[in-house]
Write an enzyme that holds these catalytic residues in place. Structure first.
Site, PDB file in Angstrom:
ATOM      1  N   ASP A 243     -18.337   5.864  -3.669  1.00 56.17           N
ATOM      2  CA  ASP A 243     -18.708   6.063  -4.738  1.00 56.17           C
ATOM      3  C   ASP A 243     -19.641   6.767  -5.003  1.00 56.17           C
ATOM      4  O   ASP A 243     -20.730   6.799  -5.394  1.00 56.17           O
ATOM      5  CB  ASP A 243     -19.078   4.673  -5.703  1.00 56.17           C
ATOM      6  CG  ASP A 243     -19.278   4.666  -7.040  1.00 56.17           C
ATOM      7  OD1 ASP A 243     -18.682   5.774  -7.626  1.00 56.17           O
ATOM      8  OD2 ASP A 243     -19.882   3.635  -7.558  1.00 56.17           O
ATOM      9  N   ASP A 290     -11.426   6.819  -7.902  1.00 57.99           N
ATOM     10  CA  ASP A 290     -12.856   7.629  -7.548  1.00 57.99           C
ATOM     11  C   ASP A 290     -12.361   8.249  -6.606  1.00 57.99           C
ATOM     12  O   ASP A 290     -13.404   9.937  -6.351  1.00 57.99           O
ATOM     13  CB  ASP A 290     -13.855   6.519  -8.503  1.00 57.99           C
ATOM     14  CG  ASP A 290     -13.656   6.351  -9.045  1.00 57.99           C
ATOM     15  OD1 ASP A 290     -13.038   6.121 -10.043  1.00 57.99           O
ATOM     16  OD2 ASP A 290     -14.476   5.416  -9.315  1.00 57.99           O
ATOM     17  N   ASP A 513     -18.912  -3.337 -14.558  1.00 58.50           N
ATOM     18  CA  ASP A 513     -18.998  -2.280 -13.755  1.00 58.50           C
ATOM     19  C   ASP A 513     -20.583  -1.795 -12.907  1.00 58.50           C
ATOM     20  O   ASP A 513     -20.261  -0.874 -11.954  1.00 58.50           O
ATOM     21  CB  ASP A 513     -18.728  -0.739 -14.696  1.00 58.50           C
ATOM     22  CG  ASP A 513     -18.119  -1.865 -15.064  1.00 58.50           C
ATOM     23  OD1 ASP A 513     -16.749  -1.117 -14.963  1.00 58.50           O
ATOM     24  OD2 ASP A 513     -17.866  -1.109 -17.157  1.00 58.50           O
TER      25      ASP A 513
HETATM   26  C1  BGC Z   1     -16.673  -3.026  -8.031  1.00 56.08           C
HETATM   27  C2  BGC Z   1     -16.422  -4.286  -6.797  1.00 56.08           C
HETATM   28  C3  BGC Z   1     -15.270  -5.469  -7.795  1.00 56.08           C
HETATM   29  C4  BGC Z   1     -14.385  -4.578  -8.373  1.00 56.08           C
HETATM   30  C5  BGC Z   1     -13.727  -6.357  -9.430  1.00 56.08           C
HETATM   31  C6  BGC Z   1     -16.241  -2.887  -8.762  1.00 56.08           C
HETATM   32  O1  BGC Z   1     -16.833  -2.471  -9.288  1.00 56.08           O
HETATM   33  O2  BGC Z   1     -17.861  -2.406  -6.776  1.00 56.08           O
HETATM   34  O3  BGC Z   1     -16.932  -5.304  -5.818  1.00 56.08           O
HETATM   35  O4  BGC Z   1     -14.490  -6.169  -7.106  1.00 56.08           O
HETATM   36  O5  BGC Z   1     -15.526  -3.935  -9.191  1.00 56.08           O
HETATM   37  O6  BGC Z   1     -14.316  -6.115 -10.376  1.00 56.08           O
END
Ligand code: BGC
EC number: 3.2.1.-
Length: 575
Positions: A243, A290, A513
């Site tokens: 990320d 991403d 998120d």
């Molecule tokens: C998170 C993960 C999570 C996924 C699903 C992502 O934004 O970083 O930890 O499992 O979303 O909710």
């Protein structure tokens, strides 16, 4: 987690091309220095032309100097001038810009050590007709030397067995994750959707065994077998330096920890997925969302670039990690790899579109075979509308194209369906099989409720027309965190439209998120201001407010208020 920085920038795109060429050379050097056992790859090309001033024919004799190639070959080069192939033989030719891709004819997919093949073509040109400087065969530069392939493997790359079905969703019961289902059912009205299939996220090493008392990968697969499911969806999401353009989903592995990624994350996942006990399941893997899109838009020196993304572009660990994952997982006959293509509000601009498709193609080639990829996914965890019903990219108002509206801002697409279908064609043009299919994450792109426009906007000017008619009610297309006003989108469905394998809910609706303020945690997650409703934005969202809901927990954690809003604003509505 989705951070679509997405501004078109010719400068940035050119920067990327230069940087990725440098990167290829650098990784070649590293590969040669490696001592571990790996397959040998190498080739030589003899390029001869017969030129008559405005056109020419050419023969491209390629000799395989490495281990035998059994699963098909792909030969590629860039023309230095404006040469355009008009027809070809002894191979299937396609050209995108200066880039030419030749794949083996269906009757000849093998190339033994020392064996040659000579595809030829006819082309037109004007100006000069210099020979291409560099050819690659299955991703290896044909410079007459041999070296180990990168990524190295202890076994020679295996070809994906041919017994996969065309679409792993067709006619399938898809696994319902009981943990998500229980969260959904615990919310008022939530049982109406609690039996929908959602993605199972492997978002850190500990998730494989089951982090914090949650089900691990085997638990999910066992449960899928118990449910009698045909298909299960697993998100593979733990790259080094994860990320790189945002903070909300930074991961546990530092930018250089590629070896840990391979040994402690991909290898154990591959071992579990390859277990005979699960051979009857179709396992859809969504590979590293991403990451590659970030290497296209958020690098270089422009105002949307980040240091972390530049670092990842330079060290090549996103590409190496993904190529490794595709190869390892693609070797399992019942695994279907899907690669992330961001979403239309990220890669839909001309300068991002083809360059990202080229990068994905390069990485898939690095995995040993384009056949390791079953398809691609768009809109994972984003909010882009599936279809904008009240305007199209071809509309104009008083002679001004909707592309000139501030919402569309020269993007080539206004919604996810048109984007996904066009992207599929681009990838096929790059050499992917006609059989590839697209997935669209519709978990949170519904945009129903009272704010949904019932018809087109007024034709007073192009902004009024687009803003009045668009169903995507975000403040800016670049907003990505816990968007206020969003609803559940289309329920998961197989084969909904041509070229689309399925609408899927990969981001489990109701999972955050990112936190709206700094929350200490042990998952490596940072705090991204795009999740703070009070934030005024940055160049990646045109310096607009973030549009995020308040009081959100860290990414991946249950966010009850968001789930309730998604349910209330669902489109189609939840009955
Ligand atoms: C998170 C993960 C999570 C996924 C699903 C992502 O934004 O970083 O930890 O499992 O979303 O909710």
């Amino acid at each position: 987690m989705k951070h679509p920085p997405a501004r078109r920038s010719r400068g940035a795109r050119r920067g990327l091309a230069a940087a990725s060429a440098a990167l290829l050379l650098a990784s070649g050097t590293v590969a040669l220095a490696q001592t571990q056992a790996s397959a040998a790859a190498g080739c030589r090309v003899d390029y001869t032309t017969n030129d008559w001033g405005s056109g020419f024919t050419a023969n491209v004799a390629v000799t395989n100097l490495g281990d035998p190639i059994t699963g098909g070959w792909t030969l590629e080069w860039d023309f230095p001038g404006n040469q355009r192939v008009t027809s070809g033989w002894n191979g299937t030719f396609s050209q995108s810009g200066a880039h030419v891709t030749v794949t083996n004819p269906s009757w000849s997919s093998t190339l033994g050590t020392g064996a040659s093949v000579t595809p030829g073509f006819q082309a037109t040109y004007s100006g000069s007709n210099a020979a291409p400087a560099r050819f690659t065969l299955n991703g290896t530069v044909c410079d007459g030397t041999t070296g180990p392939t990168d990524p190295p493997t202890t076994d020679p790359p295996t070809d994906p067995p041919g017994d996969r079905v065309d679409n792993p969703y067709a006619g399938a019961d898809v696994y319902v994750n009981p943990e998500w289902s229980a969260n959904a059912a615990s919310e008022p009205g939530g049982s109406a959707v609690a039996d929908e299939p959602t993605g199972v996220w492997m978002d850190r090493i500990a998730a494989i065994e089951g982090a914090s008392g949650r089900m691990g990968l085997r638990d999910h697969l066992d449960e899928a077998v118990d449910q009698g499911a045909d298909t299960i969806q697993v998100v593979v999401y733990n790259l080094p330096g994860r990320d790189c353009a945002a903070l909300a989903s930074n991961g546990e592995l530092g930018p250089d920890e590629i070896d840990r990624y391979k040994a402690e994350f991909i290898d154990p996942i591959a071992e579990i997925l390859g277990d005979d006990a699960y051979a009857g399941l179709r396992i859809v893997t969504v590979v590293e969302i991403d990451s590659l899109p970030n290497l296209v838009t958020n690098v270089g020196t422009g105002d949307v670039a980040t240091e972390n993304c530049n670092e990842m572009l330079e060290n090549g660990n996103y590409q190496k990690g993904i190529a490794y994952a595709l190869q390892k997982l693609g070797a399992i006959p019942n695994v279907y790899n899907y690669i992330d293509i961001g979403h239309h509000g990220w890669l839909g601009w001309d300068d991002n579109f083809s360059s990202s498709a080229d990068l994905l193609t390069e990485v898939a080639q690095q995995s040993g075979s384009l056949g390791n990829v079953a398809g691609f996914i768009t809109n994972t965890a984003n909010y882009g509308a599936l279809k904008e019903p009240h305007f199209t990219i071809d509309d104009s108002v008083g002679g001004t194209s909707v592309r000139q509206s501030s919402w569309v801002d020269w993007n080539r697409y206004v919604d996810e369906l048109s984007y996904a279908q066009a992207y599929r064609q681009e990838l096929i043009g790059n050499g992917f099989d006609q059989g590839i299919g697209m997935l669209i994450d519709t978990s949170r792109n519904g945009w129903g409720g009272s704010e949904r426009p019932a018809g087109p906007g007024p034709t007073t000017d192009v902004d009024a027309y687009v803003d009045g008619g668009r169903t995507d009610r975000r403040i800016h297309l670049g907003n990505w965190c816990n968007q206020s006003g969003a609803g559940l989108g289309e329920r998961p469905t197989a084969n909904p439209e041509p070229g689309i394998d399925a609408y899927v809910w990969i981001k489990p609706p109701g999972e955050s998120d990112g936190a709206s303020e700094e929350i200490p945690n042990e998952e490596g997650k940072g705090f991204d201001e795009m999740c703070d409703p009070a934030y005024g934005g940055n160049p990646r969202n045109g310096n607009n407010p973030s549009g995020a809901l308040p009081d959100a927990p860290i990414s991946g954690h249950w966010f009850s208020a968001q789930f309730r809003e998604l349910l209330a604003n669902a489109y189609p509505p939840v009955q």
